[in-house]
Design an enzyme around this catalytic site. Structure first.
Site, PDB file in Angstrom:
ATOM      1  N   HIS A   1      47.171  24.116  29.451  1.00 35.00           N
ATOM      2  CA  HIS A   1      45.836  24.178  28.858  1.00 35.00           C
ATOM      3  C   HIS A   1      45.839  23.545  27.473  1.00 35.00           C
ATOM      4  CE1 HIS A   1      42.186  26.901  27.673  1.00 35.00           C
ATOM      5  NE2 HIS A   1      41.860  25.633  27.790  1.00 35.00           N
TER       6      HIS A   1
ATOM      7  N   ARG B   1      37.449  19.279  35.108  1.00 33.08           N
ATOM      8  CA  ARG B   1      38.451  20.274  35.517  1.00 33.08           C
ATOM      9  C   ARG B   1      37.829  21.663  35.450  1.00 33.08           C
ATOM     10  NH1 ARG B   1      41.094  16.710  31.903  1.00 33.08           N
ATOM     11  NH2 ARG B   1      42.781  15.499  32.865  1.00 33.08           N
TER      12      ARG B   1
ATOM     13  N   ARG C   1      35.592  18.886  40.160  1.00 32.36           N
ATOM     14  CA  ARG C   1      36.683  19.242  41.073  1.00 32.36           C
ATOM     15  C   ARG C   1      36.656  20.743  41.306  1.00 32.36           C
ATOM     16  NH1 ARG C   1      42.568  17.723  39.069  1.00 32.36           N
ATOM     17  NH2 ARG C   1      42.180  19.447  37.636  1.00 32.36           N
TER      18      ARG C   1
ATOM     19  N   ASN D   1      48.297  10.968  38.666  1.00 31.98           N
ATOM     20  CA  ASN D   1      49.393  11.719  38.042  1.00 31.98           C
ATOM     21  C   ASN D   1      50.210  12.469  39.083  1.00 31.98           C
ATOM     22  OD1 ASN D   1      48.339  10.790  35.669  1.00 31.98           O
ATOM     23  ND2 ASN D   1      47.496  12.745  35.005  1.00 31.98           N
ATOM     24  N   ASP D   2      49.533  13.264  39.902  1.00 35.23           N
ATOM     25  CA  ASP D   2      50.243  14.004  40.944  1.00 35.23           C
ATOM     26  C   ASP D   2      50.783  13.070  42.013  1.00 35.23           C
ATOM     27  OD1 ASP D   2      50.529  16.690  40.337  1.00 35.23           O
ATOM     28  OD2 ASP D   2      48.506  17.210  40.992  1.00 35.23           O
TER      29      ASP D   2
ATOM     30  N   ARG E   1      57.128  15.444  36.203  1.00 34.85           N
ATOM     31  CA  ARG E   1      56.892  14.737  34.938  1.00 34.85           C
ATOM     32  C   ARG E   1      56.964  15.652  33.729  1.00 34.85           C
ATOM     33  NH1 ARG E   1      52.002  15.270  37.467  1.00 34.85           N
ATOM     34  NH2 ARG E   1      50.238  16.138  36.316  1.00 34.85           N
TER      35      ARG E   1
ATOM     36  N   CYS F   1      41.437   8.779  38.583  1.00 36.90           N
ATOM     37  CA  CYS F   1      41.275   9.583  37.376  1.00 36.90           C
ATOM     38  C   CYS F   1      42.620  10.031  36.788  1.00 36.90           C
ATOM     39  CB  CYS F   1      40.400  10.807  37.647  1.00 36.90           C
ATOM     40  SG  CYS F   1      40.924  11.816  39.032  1.00 36.90           S
TER      41      CYS F   1
END
Length: 757
Positions: free
Chosen positions: A363, A470, A506, A627-628, A638, A675
């Protein structure tokens, strides 16, 4: 041998500095292997030699003075081969070199083992014996195992040991470098303020006591309160415990006597450390001593001491909270940063963040990214307790932290900061201009958001929509699931502010490294576990409430898009679609003027890459979470500093997967966006534009840089860049090539230090 190994590693891990670490190693190994000599050679980057740093058995005068290059002697041979060398008569080996200062002429057998960390040979561990004989396999295996275990401890001690010797900012030790994972790009120069959570002894920093008598008085008062608590607990349990068990409370009280822990803490305060730091030092030493004891009962006393230390610290912190002093350029440092910690620093004074633990998806990292604050996560070797008040340079591009930088290094990084500020000023002029190439191709740029504060920042930088909102962020800052109305109110702020621009929300994406404190998910491998759409489909009551809240928030605006995360099968898409349809019908029946929004899926796992066309036939848009996807394709966490260097967006496999996704989606006439962080880099943005992505979404901070890059080239330039890159097969070379080509095209790259460090 296993017990010996464990004991040595524990002792070394608890040692305060490098010299102690090395002396412990040679003493314990020499004794446990019954050899005449044990020595450690460590690499000195200053003169590119391996230096005899500690020895048990060789002449003490030789320590620190004997230096061997990587091509000299048997030690050099071990370095060059990066493997053990086991000789029964060392003098007969062609690489043998006699060094008179060591006094080793009587020794025959030799076993040398490299100490390797992250492929670098940090040093060589050597045992030698008088008689001619070959060390057996078990002895060699023991030394190899030990060297592997010690590599990290030695590297840590080597770094922190230098800092431990520093007495103050005026000392000569400069440019101490520590590594971490780059969380948010940028450079910060400022003063470290270490902040620790309540009653966490391990993260209490050393600070000079401003008033020694006051510190002692505070400590004595805390002791009195802890003694009172122990007596109260002892009396309340007296009827339920046997006499020998009740005696444990007397043991606790004796530990707090002036002749035990208390007296040692007072002594440390008198030497100049504040009460909390003195307590941490004494408790840590006693915990270490008890942990090393052979008797199981005595070993368990380490837990008792830790408990007492936490109790005393809690009262110290309650009576006199650590007074945090914030300079105009504060770099906040913590063992694990929390949003509450960020809130303690005036925003105008906060220039950088460092977290010893934590991930780039935490966060705090999300907050820092949206605020544009240079951040480094996972700086596991940083000596947290010793850097409060010291000057730091934080390099958010490389993930490096420099403690007590030299004037030369400060000048180099100050130039970078100035260039960044000048570039930011220049980019402000692009706010109202489109991301259009020199030959007229328009590339829509959207933003990733998670907080209400992101809205104004994103619009101020010219965002044309939200590609990823998010929704888990509002869940993470509460102590329980937000209600449907609370969610609707939060979502409406994003939808309303961006209207008529599209807002892509999302659905709840928890699991992995994003846990809710009130909905814990404990798994051995959370990234391959219960996360994303898997959680919400298993809990339709959570999913339906969230979707209803989104639909309510979008009433009257017609710009809502819903996106499903972590999708791996058509069945999941169909199940989620049915739930969305149900929510739409329910709200329509309740009188809400809504219609079904556009629904899309995120391509984040390899399984989804090869089902893009099947998904595209069932949804309105495809969005790539690069990213994922990169993490799963490369099998690299990562957020793990050990392998973070292997996480590269320009890996050929990743680029081929991204190109495949765009082509497959367009075969079904479905728009495809991305994204992930790769879209936030000028080079990555040009490649994605050439691949055919319809929308690029990024953090607001990077949007102006990407827009500037797109406006500096033609679509033909981007297409040529992609063609050349796709013919290459090495990620590092691709990165270098992209940087060179961007410079040729006149696109500004992040500044780098102009001196070797």
């Amino acid at each position: 041998m296993l017990n010996v190994l464990r004991t040595i590693v524990q002792e070394v891990s608890a040692a305060p500095d490098l010299e102690t670490v090395l002396n412990l190693i040679v003493q314990r190994i020499q004794r446990s292997m019954h050899t005449q000599v044990c020595s450690v050679y460590l690499f000195d980057p200053a003169d590119q030699c391996y230096v005899l740093m500690a020895s048990e058995g060789l002449n003490k005068e030789a320590v620190g003075s004997v230096r061997l290059s990587a091509s000299e002697g048997l030690v050099g041979t071990v370095v060059q081969r990066a493997e053990p060398i086991n000789l029964e008569n060392a003098a007969e080996h062609p690489a043998y070199k006699y060094v008179e200062a060591t006094g080793e002429e009587r020794l025959s057998s030799f076993l040398g083992v490299p100490i390797i960390r992250h492929r670098d040979v940090l040093g060589v561990l050597v045992v030698q014996q008088l008689e001619v004989r070959r060390f057996d396999e078990s002895e060699e295996a023991f030394l190899v195992t030990l060297s592997a275990q010690l590599a990290g401890a030695i590297a840590h001690a080597e770094a922190t040991g230098s800092l431990a010797a520093i007495g103050g900012p005026s000392d000569d030790v400069m440019d101490l470098r520590f590594g971490g994972v780059a969380g948010v790009a940028g450079v910060a120069i400022g003063t470290a303020t270490v902040i620790s959570p309540p009653a966490d002894l391990g993260s209490v920093p050393d600070k000079a006591a401003k008033d020694i008598e006051k510190e002692i008085a505070s400590f004595q008062e805390a002791l009195k309160l802890v003694r009172r608590d122990i007596k109260v607990v002892g009396r309340s349990l007296a009827q339920r415990l046997r006499s020998e068990e009740q005696a444990l409370f007397d043991v606790y009280l004796r530990m707090l006597d002036d002749n035990a822990l208390a007296g040692e803490v007072v002594s440390r305060i008198e030497q100049g450390n504040w009460a909390q730091g003195a307590l941490r030092e004494v408790v840590s030493e006693h915990v270490h001593q008890f942990s090393m004891m052979g008797d199981p009962y005595l070993r368990e006393r380490a837990t008792d001491i830790k408990d007492l230390g936490r109790r005393v610290l809690a009262y110290l912190q309650e009576a006199a909270p650590a007074s945090l002093e914030f300079t105009d350029e504060t770099i906040l440092v913590a063992d694990e940063l929390t949003p509450a910690m960020l809130g303690e620093v005036p925003s105008e004074k906060l220039v950088g963040l460092v977290s010893v633990h934590g991930s780039s998806n935490s966060h705090v990292a999300i907050l820092a990214r949206s605020m544009g604050i240079p951040t480094i996560m996972g700086a596991v070797d940083l000596p947290l307790t010793r850097i409060d008040g010291r000057e730091l340079i934080l390099d958010g591009y490389s993930g490096r932290i420099y403690v007590q930088p030299s004037k030369k290094l400060l000048t180099a990084y100050s130039d970078i900061v100035r260039c960044e500020q000048e570039q930011a000023t220049e980019l402000e002029a692009l706010k109202d201009l489109p991301a259009e190439t020199t030959d007229g191709f328009v590339m829509p740029l959207w933003v990733n958001t998670g907080l209400v504060a992101d809205v104004a920042r994103s619009l101020d930088r010219g965002a044309e929509g939200i590609g990823l909102y998010r929704t888990e962020v509002p869940f993470m800052i509460r102590e329980f699931f937000p209600s449907e109305q609370e969610q609707a109110d939060t979502y409406r702020k994003q939808i309303e502010a961006f209207s008529p621009r599209p807002v892509t929300m999302r659905t709840l994406d928890i699991g992995g490294d994003k846990a809710l404190p009130y909905f814990p998910i404990n798994e051995e491998n959370p990234f391959l576990g219960w996360r994303g759409i898997r959680v919400t489909l298993d809990h339709p009551e959570i999913f339906l409430v969230q979707v209803r809240a989104m639909l309510k928030a979008g009433e009257g605006y017609d710009n809502l898009r819903i996106m499903l995360p972590m999708v791996t099968s058509v069945g999941e898409v169909e199940d989620a679609s049915r739930q969305i349809d149900r929510a739409v019908r329910e709200l329509q029946d309740e009188g809400y003027a809504i219609k079904r929004p556009l629904v899309g899926v995120m391509v984040e796992v390899p399984a989804a890459v090869y089902q893009v066309r099947r998904f595209a036939r069932r949804v309105d848009f495809i969005s790539v979470g690069s990213n994922d996807l990169t993490q799963y394709l490369l099998a690299v966490d990562r957020n793990n500093p050990r392998v973070a260097g292997l996480y590269v967006s320009y890996h050929p496999a990743v680029l081929k997967a991204l190109q495949h996704i765009a082509r497959e989606a367009h075969k079904e006439d479905v728009t495809v966006s991305i994204c992930g962080e790769v879209a936030s880099e000028p080079g990555g943005a040009l490649l994605l534009m050439a691949m055919g992505y319809d929308v690029l979404s990024m953090n607001a901070t990077n949007l102006p840089k990407v827009k500037s890059a797109i406006r500096s080239v033609s679509k033909q330039d981007a297409d040529l860049l992609l063609k050349e890159v796709m013919a290459m097969d090495d990620a590092d070379r691709i990165q270098v090539f992209i940087n060179e080509r961007l410079e040729e095209l006149g696109i500004a790259l992040p500044a780098q230090p102009v001196i070797a460090v």
